[in-house]
Every structure is written in structure tokens, then in C-alpha cells.
Design a protein around this motif. Structure first.
Motif, PDB file in Angstrom:
ATOM      1  N   ILE A  42       0.851  -1.193   0.000  1.00  8.42           N
ATOM      2  CA  ILE A  42       0.000   0.000   0.000  1.00  8.42           C
ATOM      3  C   ILE A  42       0.886   1.242   0.000  1.00  8.42           C
ATOM      4  O   ILE A  42       1.966   1.248   0.604  1.00  8.42           O
ATOM      5  CB  ILE A  42      -0.944  -0.011   1.237  1.00  8.42           C
ATOM      6  N   CYS A  43       0.454   2.285  -0.706  1.00  6.60           N
ATOM      7  CA  CYS A  43       1.199   3.536  -0.657  1.00  6.60           C
ATOM      8  C   CYS A  43       0.838   4.256   0.632  1.00  6.60           C
ATOM      9  O   CYS A  43      -0.338   4.485   0.921  1.00  6.60           O
ATOM     10  CB  CYS A  43       0.879   4.427  -1.848  1.00  6.60           C
ATOM     11  N   LYS A  44       1.837   4.604   1.426  1.00  3.21           N
ATOM     12  CA  LYS A  44       1.549   5.181   2.737  1.00  3.21           C
ATOM     13  C   LYS A  44       1.045   6.612   2.633  1.00  3.21           C
ATOM     14  O   LYS A  44       0.544   7.159   3.598  1.00  3.21           O
ATOM     15  CB  LYS A  44       2.775   5.100   3.641  1.00  3.21           C
ATOM     16  N   ARG A  45       1.164   7.216   1.453  1.00  2.00           N
ATOM     17  CA  ARG A  45       0.657   8.567   1.328  1.00  2.00           C
ATOM     18  C   ARG A  45      -0.739   8.625   0.709  1.00  2.00           C
ATOM     19  O   ARG A  45      -1.621   9.281   1.234  1.00  2.00           O
ATOM     20  CB  ARG A  45       1.629   9.420   0.514  1.00  2.00           C
ATOM     21  N   CYS A  46      -0.955   7.920  -0.403  1.00  3.96           N
ATOM     22  CA  CYS A  46      -2.253   8.042  -1.093  1.00  3.96           C
ATOM     23  C   CYS A  46      -3.165   6.837  -0.875  1.00  3.96           C
ATOM     24  O   CYS A  46      -4.292   6.829  -1.362  1.00  3.96           O
ATOM     25  CB  CYS A  46      -2.050   8.276  -2.590  1.00  3.96           C
ATOM     26  N   ASP A  47      -2.683   5.797  -0.159  1.00  2.00           N
ATOM     27  CA  ASP A  47      -3.496   4.621   0.179  1.00  2.00           C
ATOM     28  C   ASP A  47      -3.863   3.745  -1.011  1.00  2.00           C
ATOM     29  O   ASP A  47      -4.680   2.833  -0.874  1.00  2.00           O
ATOM     30  CB  ASP A  47      -4.795   5.012   0.910  1.00  2.00           C
ATOM     31  N   ARG A  48      -3.302   4.012  -2.180  1.00  2.00           N
ATOM     32  CA  ARG A  48      -3.601   3.127  -3.302  1.00  2.00           C
ATOM     33  C   ARG A  48      -2.830   1.819  -3.113  1.00  2.00           C
ATOM     34  O   ARG A  48      -1.808   1.778  -2.433  1.00  2.00           O
ATOM     35  CB  ARG A  48      -3.232   3.795  -4.623  1.00  2.00           C
ATOM     36  N   LEU A  49      -3.354   0.749  -3.738  1.00  2.00           N
ATOM     37  CA  LEU A  49      -2.755  -0.575  -3.572  1.00  2.00           C
ATOM     38  C   LEU A  49      -1.985  -0.964  -4.829  1.00  2.00           C
ATOM     39  O   LEU A  49      -2.398  -0.639  -5.947  1.00  2.00           O
ATOM     40  CB  LEU A  49      -3.843  -1.621  -3.308  1.00  2.00           C
ATOM     41  N   LEU A 112       6.074   4.089  -0.764  1.00  2.00           N
ATOM     42  CA  LEU A 112       5.564   5.230  -1.517  1.00  2.00           C
ATOM     43  C   LEU A 112       5.383   4.792  -2.961  1.00  2.00           C
ATOM     44  O   LEU A 112       6.282   4.190  -3.536  1.00  2.00           O
ATOM     45  CB  LEU A 112       6.549   6.399  -1.471  1.00  2.00           C
ATOM     46  N   CYS A 113       4.228   5.099  -3.551  1.00  2.00           N
ATOM     47  CA  CYS A 113       4.046   4.798  -4.969  1.00  2.00           C
ATOM     48  C   CYS A 113       4.915   5.773  -5.769  1.00  2.00           C
ATOM     49  O   CYS A 113       5.333   6.807  -5.255  1.00  2.00           O
ATOM     50  CB  CYS A 113       2.573   4.916  -5.354  1.00  2.00           C
ATOM     51  N   PRO A 114       5.190   5.454  -7.051  1.00  2.80           N
ATOM     52  CA  PRO A 114       6.067   6.343  -7.828  1.00  2.80           C
ATOM     53  C   PRO A 114       5.566   7.787  -7.864  1.00  2.80           C
ATOM     54  O   PRO A 114       6.346   8.729  -7.772  1.00  2.80           O
ATOM     55  CB  PRO A 114       6.042   5.709  -9.223  1.00  2.80           C
ATOM     56  N   LYS A 115       4.251   7.951  -7.948  1.00  2.00           N
ATOM     57  CA  LYS A 115       3.702   9.305  -8.018  1.00  2.00           C
ATOM     58  C   LYS A 115       3.989  10.083  -6.731  1.00  2.00           C
ATOM     59  O   LYS A 115       4.487  11.203  -6.765  1.00  2.00           O
ATOM     60  CB  LYS A 115       2.194   9.247  -8.283  1.00  2.00           C
ATOM     61  N   CYS A 116       3.688   9.467  -5.595  1.00  2.00           N
ATOM     62  CA  CYS A 116       3.916  10.154  -4.321  1.00  2.00           C
ATOM     63  C   CYS A 116       5.411  10.343  -4.066  1.00  2.00           C
ATOM     64  O   CYS A 116       5.813  11.321  -3.441  1.00  2.00           O
ATOM     65  CB  CYS A 116       3.262   9.371  -3.186  1.00  2.00           C
ATOM     66  N   ASN A 117       6.189   9.405  -4.560  1.00  2.00           N
ATOM     67  CA  ASN A 117       7.630   9.518  -4.426  1.00  2.00           C
ATOM     68  C   ASN A 117       8.159  10.754  -5.162  1.00  2.00           C
ATOM     69  O   ASN A 117       8.954  11.528  -4.635  1.00  2.00           O
ATOM     70  CB  ASN A 117       8.271   8.250  -4.999  1.00  2.00           C
TER      71      ASN A 117
END
Ligand SMILES: [Zn+2]
Ligand SMILES: [Zn+2]
Length: 211
Positions: A42-49, A112-117
């Protein structure tokens, strides 16, 4: 006519059978082969899986796909879910196993997903310089913002300057599409800012005069 389980002699009048054996013996026989937990990134910032190489908004369809992907040797049907568990029915038609109900614990691994990263690193590929009257600048900024949001891209910074604003954008490609779709003709300049796999990376500046 009632059948009897060859292992425990329970009757098919009292309990469900999977093929020749009763449910209890079937589950016992399968033992540790029946899954009990699923690890999910899970992305810890946006919660997407994470699903494969993508990060996707959570819903039951996605959770069902994740469970099926995690337990490939079963046919998995999601019955219900909470934040940390899912109730599923597991089947193996070729073995006459039809719908074992099982609670699956969902274990989250945070990253972190690439976007949030990229967002966290204030990533940007270019700067759009909007110049002109405050109203026109504001109007163009709003249009730009709408398109960037809809495409999952972002501004890492918006700086007011003397006669307009500078918008630090996460995607050159999207900026180029935005301009060409609206017949906008910015003055372009380029700044070398790095190398990636031997390729030169440029940040583009798009100067746009709106009056
Ligand atoms: Zn039995
Ligand atoms: Zn994210």
C-alpha cells in the motif's frame, strides 16, 4: 441416498460433501494448503494498492483481483471485506472442492508509490511561465490544474513572479499536449539537468504570454 465419508463416516445428510469426502475431512486434508493471509503493498501517502506495476484505488474489484493473483491455485470469490480481513470462497473444480469459506488476513506493506515519491522529491520536468493580466493568468492556471489532476500529474511548486506565475510541472508530455490541443504557442527553452542511462535530460520552459 445418503453417502458416508470414507475417513470419518459422517453422513451427507448432516454435512456438505466435496466429491467423496466430507467438508471437515477435505479441509483437514488440505490443511496448510488453504491460504490464511495475503500481503498487500500500500502507498503510505495516497493509500492506493499495488497491483503488478501499478498503484490503484482500492475497491472490491481490485481486492478480488489481488486475492486471485495471490492464490493462483484456487478459484477465489470475494464475499466481503474490512480493512484488515477478507472473507472468500475458495474452489478447485477439478477436485470437486466448491466454495470453502475462509477468512484471509490482509497484511499491509507500506511504501511510496512512484507518483507520491516524485511529489515528495519535488520532482519537475519543466516550468510553465504564465504571463499577462492576473485574470487571464489565473484562468489558464485553473485549466492547467484541471488537466494535470485528471491525468494523475501534479505541480510541485507554483511561484508568483512580477507579471505572472511560474508553474513547476511533473510532466513535459502532458504540458505539450495541453498547449497543442489549445493552439497555444509558447516560447520554448531547454535546460540540461542530468543524465539517465547515458541520455541527457532536459527541463523545458514554456513562456506563455496571454495578452
Ligand atoms: Zn469426513
Ligand atoms: Zn501514493
Amino acid at each position: 441416498m445418503a453417502r458416508h465419508c470414507p475417513t470419518c463416516n459422517r453422513s451427507s445428510d448432516d454435512i456438505r460433501f466435496f466429491g467423496e469426502f466430507c467438508e471437515i475431512c477435505t479441509i483437514e486434508k488440505l490443511g496448510r494448503k488453504i491460504p490464511t493471509e495475503l500481503k498487500i503493498t500500500i502507498c503510505k501517502r495516497c493509500d492506493r494498492l499495488r497491483f503488478g506495476n501499478e498503484f490503484i484505488e482500492r475497491d472490491d474489484a481490485l481486492l478480488g483481483d489481488l486475492l486471485q493473483k495471490g492464490f493462483k491455485e484456487w478459484d477465489v470469490k470475494l464475499i466481503s471485506s474490512t480493512g484488515d480481513a477478507a472473507i472468500v470462497e475458495l474452489s478447485k473444480p477439478e477436485q470437486h472442492i466448491d466454495g470453502i469459506r475462509q477468512e484471509i488476513k490482509l497484511i499491509y506493506q507500506k511504501q511510496l508509490c512512484p507518483k507520491c515519491n516524485r511529489r515528495a522529491a519535488s520532482y519537475y520536468e519543466g516550468i510553465i511561465q504564465l504571463r499577462g493580466s492576473p485574470e487571464r493568468v489565473q484562468k489558464m492556471l485553473m485549466k492547467l490544474e484541471k488537466v494535470f489532476e485528471a491525468n494523475d500529474e501534479f505541480f510541485s511548486r507554483v511561484d508568483p513572479v512580477n507579471n505572472g506565475i511560474n508553474v513547476f510541472i511533473s510532466s513535459k508530455k502532458l504540458a505539450a499536449a495541453f498547449m497543442s490541443e489549445r493552439g497555444l504557442k509558447p516560447t520554448m527553452s531547454y535546460e540540461l539537468y542530468g543524465l539517465k542511462n547515458g541520455k541527457k535530460l532536459y527541463r523545458n520552459t514554456y513562456a506563455l504570454h496571454l495578452d
